[in-house]
Design a protein around this motif. Structure first.
Motif, short mmCIF file in Angstrom:
data_model
loop_
_atom_site.label_atom_id
_atom_site.label_comp_id
_atom_site.label_asym_id
_atom_site.label_seq_id
_atom_site.Cartn_x
_atom_site.Cartn_y
_atom_site.Cartn_z
N ARG A 1 0.87 -0.98 0.09
CA ARG A 1 -0.03 0.03 -0.20
C ARG A 1 0.50 0.68 -0.24
O ARG A 1 0.44 2.61 -0.26
CB ARG A 1 -1.44 0.42 0.99
CG ARG A 1 -1.78 -1.85 1.22
CD ARG A 1 -2.96 -1.22 2.16
NE ARG A 1 -3.88 -2.07 2.23
CZ ARG A 1 -5.52 -2.36 1.30
NH1 ARG A 1 -5.39 -1.04 0.74
NH2 ARG A 1 -6.28 -3.01 1.74
N GLY B 1 -3.69 1.43 -6.77
CA GLY B 1 -5.19 0.75 -7.24
C GLY B 1 -5.06 -1.11 -7.17
O GLY B 1 -6.15 -0.79 -7.26
N TYR B 2 -4.00 -1.64 -6.56
CA TYR B 2 -3.77 -3.07 -6.85
C TYR B 2 -5.29 -3.75 -5.97
O TYR B 2 -5.57 -4.04 -6.00
CB TYR B 2 -2.82 -3.72 -7.56
CG TYR B 2 -2.41 -3.43 -8.59
CD1 TYR B 2 -2.52 -4.62 -9.01
CD2 TYR B 2 -1.67 -2.43 -9.65
CE1 TYR B 2 -2.42 -4.50 -10.78
CE2 TYR B 2 -1.31 -1.96 -10.75
CZ TYR B 2 -1.52 -3.54 -11.11
OH TYR B 2 -1.36 -2.72 -12.86
N ALA B 3 -4.91 -3.40 -4.71
CA ALA B 3 -5.54 -3.50 -3.38
C ALA B 3 -6.98 -3.36 -3.71
O ALA B 3 -7.87 -4.42 -3.03
CB ALA B 3 -4.79 -3.07 -2.26
N GLU B 4 -7.67 -2.44 -3.88
CA GLU B 4 -8.37 -2.44 -3.49
C GLU B 4 -9.74 -2.80 -5.54
O GLU B 4 -10.87 -2.61 -4.78
CB GLU B 4 -8.71 -0.84 -4.31
CG GLU B 4 -7.68 0.49 -3.43
CD GLU B 4 -6.97 0.25 -3.34
OE1 GLU B 4 -6.21 1.34 -2.69
OE2 GLU B 4 -6.35 0.03 -4.28
N ALA B 5 -8.90 -2.85 -5.87
CA ALA B 5 -9.44 -3.61 -7.58
C ALA B 5 -9.24 -4.99 -7.57
O ALA B 5 -9.25 -5.44 -8.43
CB ALA B 5 -8.91 -2.57 -8.69
N GLU C 1 -10.50 -7.83 -6.61
CA GLU C 1 -11.35 -8.48 -6.95
C GLU C 1 -11.20 -8.93 -8.34
O GLU C 1 -11.98 -10.16 -9.41
CB GLU C 1 -12.46 -8.54 -6.30
CG GLU C 1 -12.15 -9.28 -4.21
CD GLU C 1 -12.27 -10.55 -4.45
OE1 GLU C 1 -13.15 -11.46 -5.50
OE2 GLU C 1 -12.53 -10.78 -3.26
N THR D 1 1.40 -7.34 -2.99
CA THR D 1 -0.69 -7.11 -2.92
C THR D 1 -0.76 -7.97 -2.33
O THR D 1 -1.06 -8.87 -3.11
CB THR D 1 -1.04 -6.28 -4.50
OG1 THR D 1 -0.78 -5.66 -4.36
CG2 THR D 1 -2.24 -5.95 -3.09
N GLU E 1 -4.16 -8.67 -1.07
CA GLU E 1 -5.30 -9.26 -0.91
C GLU E 1 -4.93 -10.11 -2.27
O GLU E 1 -5.70 -11.11 -2.79
CB GLU E 1 -6.58 -7.68 -1.70
CG GLU E 1 -6.51 -6.98 -0.29
CD GLU E 1 -5.34 -6.12 -0.78
OE1 GLU E 1 -6.16 -5.26 0.46
OE2 GLU E 1 -4.21 -6.82 -0.57
N GLY F 1 -6.15 5.67 -11.24
CA GLY F 1 -5.05 5.48 -10.31
C GLY F 1 -4.44 4.59 -9.98
O GLY F 1 -3.63 3.87 -9.66
N ARG F 2 -3.73 4.41 -11.54
CA ARG F 2 -2.74 3.27 -11.52
C ARG F 2 -1.00 4.19 -12.17
O ARG F 2 -1.33 5.33 -12.59
CB ARG F 2 -2.65 2.44 -12.73
CG ARG F 2 -4.00 1.48 -12.78
CD ARG F 2 -4.38 0.03 -11.28
NE ARG F 2 -5.07 -0.44 -11.37
CZ ARG F 2 -5.33 -1.02 -12.75
NH1 ARG F 2 -4.74 -1.21 -13.49
NH2 ARG F 2 -6.74 -2.00 -12.48
#
Length: 211
Positions: free
Chosen positions: A5, A12-16, A18, A74, A76, A160-161
């Motif tokens: 993070r 942007g990878y953790a939030e997205a 899934e 990441t 997640e 966001g990337r």
């Protein structure tokens, strides 16, 4: 432990996670890497998948009998990868470019060397200084006559990337500075059909006679 993070390269990878995992898994390993499949090891080999995401590529390679280490900073995505591909023998590692300190801190024996290093949609997240350091780290982990297989994304940057416009020519030159020679280069459109997006695929090999 790597704090993804706090890393601009993974913004942007953790939030997205899934959504991204679903996107990654919607295309096959064979389709994504169709241009370079003929250059992959045909016997069981040691493989490092850097920026493994959902584990799609790591799982496909493990299913072929390779010993696979999947690096994903990441948390997640690592968790999703372990769940989605729980049936495959993959070693998941919390580590990151440019330095890969966890892997490189394991000592200097042959067991830390990889015959294949895969970077799918990873390299363009690194800035110029990071790319220089990262190529040195990859070369340090590469076995004799081993090869690096990587893909570069070109085109619009998703919101966001963080991505940079990295050319195949620059990447080939950087590899050459570290004793790696190009044995393959190809260009192709985006497998997801995103407007304006295209990819370069490169294979760099230690001790090869390419240009």
């Amino acid at each position: 432990m790597i704090d993804a993070r706090q890393m601009p390269t993974t913004a942007g990878y953790a939030e997205a996670a899934e959504t991204l995992a679903g996107q990654y898994e919607s295309v096959s390993f064979a389709d994504v890497h169709r241009d370079t499949l003929h250059l992959l090891p045909t016997r069981p080999a040691t493989v490092l998948d850097v920026g493994a995401g959902s584990g799609r590529d790591a799982a496909a390679l493990a299913a072929l009998g390779h010993r696979v280490v999947a690096v994903e900073p990441t948390a997640e995505l690592r968790a999703l990868g372990r769940k989605i591909h729980a049936d495959q023998d993959i070693e998941w590692v919390d580590d990151a470019l440019p330095g890969l300190p966890v892997l490189r801190g394991r000592g200097d024996g042959p067991e830390r060397r990889f015959e294949l290093i895969l970077l799918t949609a990873v390299w363009m997240h690194l800035d110029a200084g990071q790319r220089t350091a990262a190529m040195g780290a990859l070369a340090d982990l590469l076995a004799a006559e081993g090869q690096v297989v990587l893909s570069l994304r070109h085109g619009p940057v998703p919101a966001g990337r963080r991505m940079f416009d990295v050319s195949a020519d620059e990447t080939v030159r950087l590899g050459r500075d570290h004793g790696l020679r190009r044995v393959h280069r190809s260009e192709r459109p985006d497998p997801h059909g995103r407007p304006g997006v295209s990819w370069s695929h490169l294979v760099l090999r230690r001790g090869a006679a390419g240009r």
